[in-house]
Motif scaffolding. Structure first.
Motif, mmCIF file in Angstrom:
data_model
loop_
_atom_site.group_PDB
_atom_site.id
_atom_site.type_symbol
_atom_site.label_atom_id
_atom_site.label_comp_id
_atom_site.label_asym_id
_atom_site.label_seq_id
_atom_site.Cartn_x
_atom_site.Cartn_y
_atom_site.Cartn_z
ATOM 1 N N ILE A 259 33.261 6.044 25.031
ATOM 2 C CA ILE A 259 33.431 7.505 24.990
ATOM 3 C C ILE A 259 34.442 7.895 23.915
ATOM 4 O O ILE A 259 34.215 8.831 23.131
ATOM 5 C CB ILE A 259 33.884 8.017 26.370
ATOM 6 N N ALA A 260 35.576 7.164 23.861
ATOM 7 C CA ALA A 260 36.586 7.447 22.846
ATOM 8 C C ALA A 260 36.020 7.228 21.442
ATOM 9 O O ALA A 260 36.282 8.009 20.521
ATOM 10 C CB ALA A 260 37.819 6.582 23.064
ATOM 11 N N GLY A 261 35.234 6.175 21.293
ATOM 12 C CA GLY A 261 34.630 5.900 19.991
ATOM 13 C C GLY A 261 33.675 6.990 19.568
ATOM 14 O O GLY A 261 33.617 7.349 18.381
ATOM 15 N N ARG A 262 32.948 7.548 20.526
ATOM 16 C CA ARG A 262 32.019 8.621 20.203
ATOM 17 C C ARG A 262 32.777 9.867 19.738
ATOM 18 O O ARG A 262 32.391 10.523 18.773
ATOM 19 C CB ARG A 262 31.153 8.938 21.424
ATOM 20 N N PHE A 263 33.870 10.196 20.425
ATOM 21 C CA PHE A 263 34.683 11.341 20.017
ATOM 22 C C PHE A 263 35.290 11.084 18.631
ATOM 23 O O PHE A 263 35.308 11.984 17.770
ATOM 24 C CB PHE A 263 35.799 11.585 21.035
ATOM 25 N N ALA A 264 35.793 9.860 18.403
ATOM 26 C CA ALA A 264 36.427 9.534 17.129
ATOM 27 C C ALA A 264 35.445 9.609 15.966
ATOM 28 O O ALA A 264 35.824 9.963 14.851
ATOM 29 C CB ALA A 264 37.060 8.151 17.197
ATOM 30 N N SER A 265 34.178 9.289 16.232
ATOM 31 C CA SER A 265 33.185 9.303 15.153
ATOM 32 C C SER A 265 32.920 10.713 14.639
ATOM 33 O O SER A 265 32.408 10.894 13.540
ATOM 34 C CB SER A 265 31.872 8.680 15.641
ATOM 35 N N GLU A 266 33.308 11.724 15.449
ATOM 36 C CA GLU A 266 33.062 13.101 15.056
ATOM 37 C C GLU A 266 34.352 13.901 14.876
ATOM 38 O O GLU A 266 34.297 15.112 14.687
ATOM 39 C CB GLU A 266 32.180 13.785 16.116
ATOM 40 N N ASN A 267 35.508 13.223 14.933
ATOM 41 C CA ASN A 267 36.763 13.943 14.790
ATOM 42 C C ASN A 267 37.857 12.980 14.335
ATOM 43 O O ASN A 267 38.122 11.980 15.001
ATOM 44 C CB ASN A 267 37.171 14.592 16.110
ATOM 45 N N SER A 268 38.508 13.308 13.233
ATOM 46 C CA SER A 268 39.526 12.416 12.675
ATOM 47 C C SER A 268 40.870 12.514 13.383
ATOM 48 O O SER A 268 41.813 11.810 13.012
ATOM 49 C CB SER A 268 39.724 12.718 11.180
ATOM 50 N N LEU A 269 40.983 13.376 14.398
ATOM 51 C CA LEU A 269 42.230 13.431 15.165
ATOM 52 C C LEU A 269 42.340 12.286 16.165
ATOM 53 O O LEU A 269 43.361 12.161 16.845
ATOM 54 C CB LEU A 269 42.347 14.769 15.899
ATOM 55 N N LEU A 270 41.312 11.462 16.239
ATOM 56 C CA LEU A 270 41.342 10.266 17.083
ATOM 57 C C LEU A 270 40.700 9.134 16.289
ATOM 58 O O LEU A 270 39.688 9.340 15.615
ATOM 59 C CB LEU A 270 40.570 10.491 18.390
#
Length: 824
Positions: A259-270
């Protein structure tokens, strides 16, 4: 040509500075990316960064410049068309905004179409929507700009704040950039708030307390994320960077990393890299605040579980840090019991001190009490507190602790009583079987005991054995990272070397610790780190370098000179002032006050300051005050030390026939000295006296001796005392010291930049003053000699001495300087 308008999203909103202005501040360091497309062989430039990073302004400004240069420019956003009805020309510059919203297949075809044509494509978005562009980078066609390249520098943050009428110093702008990781929008949101309230407090709290930041992150990021992503991020926001396994533990979801990886793939704040999840500082602060707002108890519980997770993997700093944030007294106490010894001896005393302050009274254990004692030595000045803690520890020392290191640590600590404690009990045998068993299981405990044994040897008068034992601890502690032990052992080693008058060993040890021994962490509340700053500053002072401003932090954080650690820090600052200030009397008053209060504990500081203070008082015609401080120095250091011989030399009338002989005799008989500066300073004083008498060969001999000692002891400071008189004198004979010429040149260079303050110069003799009065009349040397009934050579000798004392290079400068000092 197409007219390029700045998109509405980049215009002034909510009172913020326009995004174009934000970009303008950092344009010079990003224009090289555009140049690679315009003048180099690259055809594609991508800009991937978080919302509000200035991407749109970057593209807009570039497009406007290209359009003005008569290039064919097309601006396309996510709604633009790439089909046959709107063909892209081969020679066009194509700008694609919000590229993360473009269909990946369509974007890939557009990028590929730039290869082999005259077309250039510049695409910008919050994340890279296509899987990989490495094939374009390998072909030399692609230039990439990522979020860290768009981050503000402290200088740019200061300039942005200046547009709001806020002046930020270097430290504050650095703190702001650190807090926001240079994120343009974060800085822009913070700057207006700096107009109201304490700047440091605003920077520390603006993310959690700012509605504008919360609204922005919610609208631009969290509102576009799934429920699972938001919940996972809030649950995992216990630290800015954490292992993926811990995220799984905190969320209770096996797919948390996915889940974290999916969010990171679309946002550079993570970012998710190497099995670690890392939050942007602004996003992390926002998520922490959101977690506390939603369920404070659950937020504390997450920190408690993180503490246990780190403890199980033997990560003591992280374990105790999270225990503190859990606010659980039992968990904090347990972590101190388990890791307190290693943490204090490793230099993390500030963290342990914070934990001890968080514990309620009445719940203390042996480990907690001994940890408090460890934080007292070697810096304690309160014998009553030390004795009470020792007694409390003995009452808590029951059989259940025998399998822990704490009873042995307590015995070792008792070897380091503060001044004023009278020991009546027999010294412990740290090699008794029960202690050896505990030492065998813990390296830091073994090193602490070895250091305690070295201290006992020193007290027993076996100084050379104590020196060797302390040296072994320095070596082992430095190799294994136990900074508290390394610093304390280095201090003991240095004191033993001083008692043996082996100055080279003392200087070498202090220089080694200053250069490599301690890794400083932010904040100066930890005594170990404060002491390390003092050692480094002392080394810099001895070598004629400016003192670090970190000393200000030491003095401020320790509450002033009422705290023992702050005393040497403040004394160093005042000594530097005596060397450099135009009006050093206030500094001298404060310095004398500190030394009278703390001299019995810091005798070396008395030794280091005595010559400057007495010479200054003599120069200011305050002879009774000078004599009084000389008497105090004798009380602190003894009547047979070289420091006192130097003071007597300064206090004597220059015409006294025994003046030089008495100081020469003190050197010849090997008078004890407390500081290597006394050895160097004695030869400098004799050189000045010989020069004033016109005995150049004797003067050069004494200066050669002074330079020899200065090289051995790694100090040039004695040449810079009293208005840099010794350094100026060395400059007069530059080139006449053989193999010491490089050092003499360094000393002479320091003289050229050292001020000769009014109170720091040596007082003129009556005859020198008579000759000084003649200088403004512009008489020849022969005329002055005739008027004074002296030989020409004698007048020349007096003139050289006048110029030296005034820090002047000739007659005109001497008259000017003497006028400024009120001597004419």
């Amino acid at each position: 040509m197409t007219t390029i308008e700045q998109p509405m999203s980049a215009r002034r909103t909510r009172g913020l500075i326009p995004e174009l202005m934000i970009h303008h501040l950092r344009r010079p360091r990003l224009d090289i990316s555009l140049a690679l497309l315009r003048d180099g062989g690259a055809r594609i430039l991508t800009v991937w960064s978080a919302a509000g990073s200035g991407k749109t302004a970057l593209l807009t400004e570039w497009a406007q410049r290209l359009d003005s240069a008569h290039h064919a420019v097309r601006w396309l956003d996510s709604r633009g068309s790439f089909d046959e009805e709107h063909p892209v020309l081969d020679d066009e510059w194509v700008f694609v905004d919000d590229a993360h919203l473009v269909d990946p297949g369509v974007l890939t075809r557009l990028l590929d179409s730039a290869v082999g044509t005259g077309r250039r494509v510049i695409a910008a978005g919050r994340f890279q929507p296509v899987h990989s562009l490495s094939y374009l980078a390998a072909a030399g066609t692609l230039v990439e700009v990522r979020g860290d390249e768009l981050a503000f520098t402290p200088e740019e943050a200061s300039e942005l704040a200046g547009l709001h009428g806020v002046h930020l110093g270097r430290a504050t702008s650095t703190a702001l950039v650190t807090r926001t990781a240079g994120w343009a929008t974060g800085i822009a949101l913070a700057v207006p708030k700096l107009l109201h309230g304490d700047v440091d407090d605003v920077i520390e709290r603006f993310v959690a307390d700012s509605r504008a930041v919360g609204d922005f992150l919610s609208a631009e990021i969290l509102d576009h994320s799934s429920y699972d992503e938001v919940e996972t991020l809030i649950a995992g926001a216990v630290s800015e960077s954490l292992p993926g396994e811990l995220l799984v533990e905190l969320t209770g979801r096996a797919d948390a990393q996915v889940i974290a990886g999916r969010f990171a793939s679309e946002n550079s704040l993570l970012t998710v890299r190497d099995e670690r999840v890392s939050f942007h500082p602004v996003l992390f602060a926002f998520l922490q605040a959101e977690g506390r707002r939603r369920d404070p108890a659950a937020h504390r519980d997450s920190h408690g579980r993180a503490a246990l997770w780190y403890a199980a993997r033997e990560h003591p700093v992280e374990a105790l840090g999270h225990a503190l944030q859990s606010e659980s007294a039992s968990l904090i106490r347990g972590m101190v019991e388990r890791f307190g010894l290693d943490l204090v001896l490793g230099g993390h005393g500030a963290l342990v001190g914070q934990a001890l302050r968080a514990l309620p009274r009445g719940t203390e254990t042996l480990g907690v009490i001994v940890a408090r004692l460890l934080l007292q030595i070697p810096f304690s000045t309160d014998p009553l507190l030390w004795a009470r803690l020792i007694e409390d520890a003995r009452q808590h020392d029951h059989p259940s602790y025998q399998r822990t290191p704490w009873p042995t640590a307590l015995e070792a600590i008792e070897c380091f009583p503060p001044d004023g404690v009278c020991r009546t009990a027999e010294l412990p045998d740290l090699r008794a079987p029960r202690h050896l068993a505990a030492r065998a299981t813990s390296l830091p405990l073994d090193l602490l005991c070895t250091l305690a044994e070295a201290q006992m040897l020193r007290v027993a008068g076996e100084t050379r054995d104590a020196l060797a034992a302390a040296g072994r601890v320095v070596e082992s502690a430095g190799t294994t990272g136990y900074q508290w032990l390394q610093l304390h052992a280095a201090e003991l080693y240095s004191n033993c070397a001083i008692e043996l008058e082996e100055w080279e060993k003392s200087s070498s040890m202090e220089e080694r610790v200053a250069e490599r021994g301690i890794t400083l962490a932010p904040g100066m509340t930890d005594p170990v780190r404060a002491a390390a700053v003092i050692i480094r500053a002392s080394r810099d002072y001895q070598q004629g370098e400016p003192l670090s401003r970190e000393l200000d932090d030491v003095v401020a954080s320790r509450g002033g000179t009422a705290d023992a650690i702050a005393v040497p820090a403040r004394v160093l600052q005042l000594l530097e002032t005596l060397d450099a200030a135009d009006d050093p009397l206030d500094a001298a008053d404060e310095l004398e006050s500190i030394l009278h209060a703390s001299g019995s504990r810091f005798r070396r500081l008395v030794a280091a300051a005595s010559l400057q203070i007495v010479a200054l008082r003599v120069a200011q015609d305050e002879l009774p005050v000078a004599v009084a401080f000389a008497d105090f120095t004798e009380e602190m250091l003894g009547d047979d030390c070289l420091e006192l011989a130097n003071l007597r030399f300064v206090l004597r009338d220059p015409s006294h026939p025994e003046r030089e002989a008495e100081l020469t005799h003190a050197i010849a008989r090997g008078a004890r000295c407390w500081h290597p500066n006394a050895v160097v300073g004695a030869s400098v004083l004799l050189a000045e006296s010989a020069h004033a008498a016109g005995r150049d060969h004797v003067c050069i001999s004494h200066l050669t001796t002074a330079l020899t000692h200065a090289k051995r002891f790694r100090t040039v400071r004695p040449f810079l005392l009293r208005g840099a008189a010794g350094a100026r004198l060395t400059g007069l004979y530059e080139g006449r010291f053989g193999h010491l010429n490089p050092l003499s040149s360094t000393v002479a260079r320091l003289a050229r930049v050292a001020p000769a303050g009014p109170g720091l110069t040596v007082a003129l003799t009556p005859k020198e003053h008579d000759i000084l009065v003649e200088l403004p009349v512009h008489q020849s040397v022969a005329d002055i000699a005739a008027g004074q009934y002296l030989s020409v050579n004698t007048v020349k000798t007096h003139l050289r001495n006048i110029y030296l004392k005034l820090g002047a290079t000739g007659r005109t400068e001497a008259v000017k300087r003497a006028t400024e000092l009120g001597l004419l």
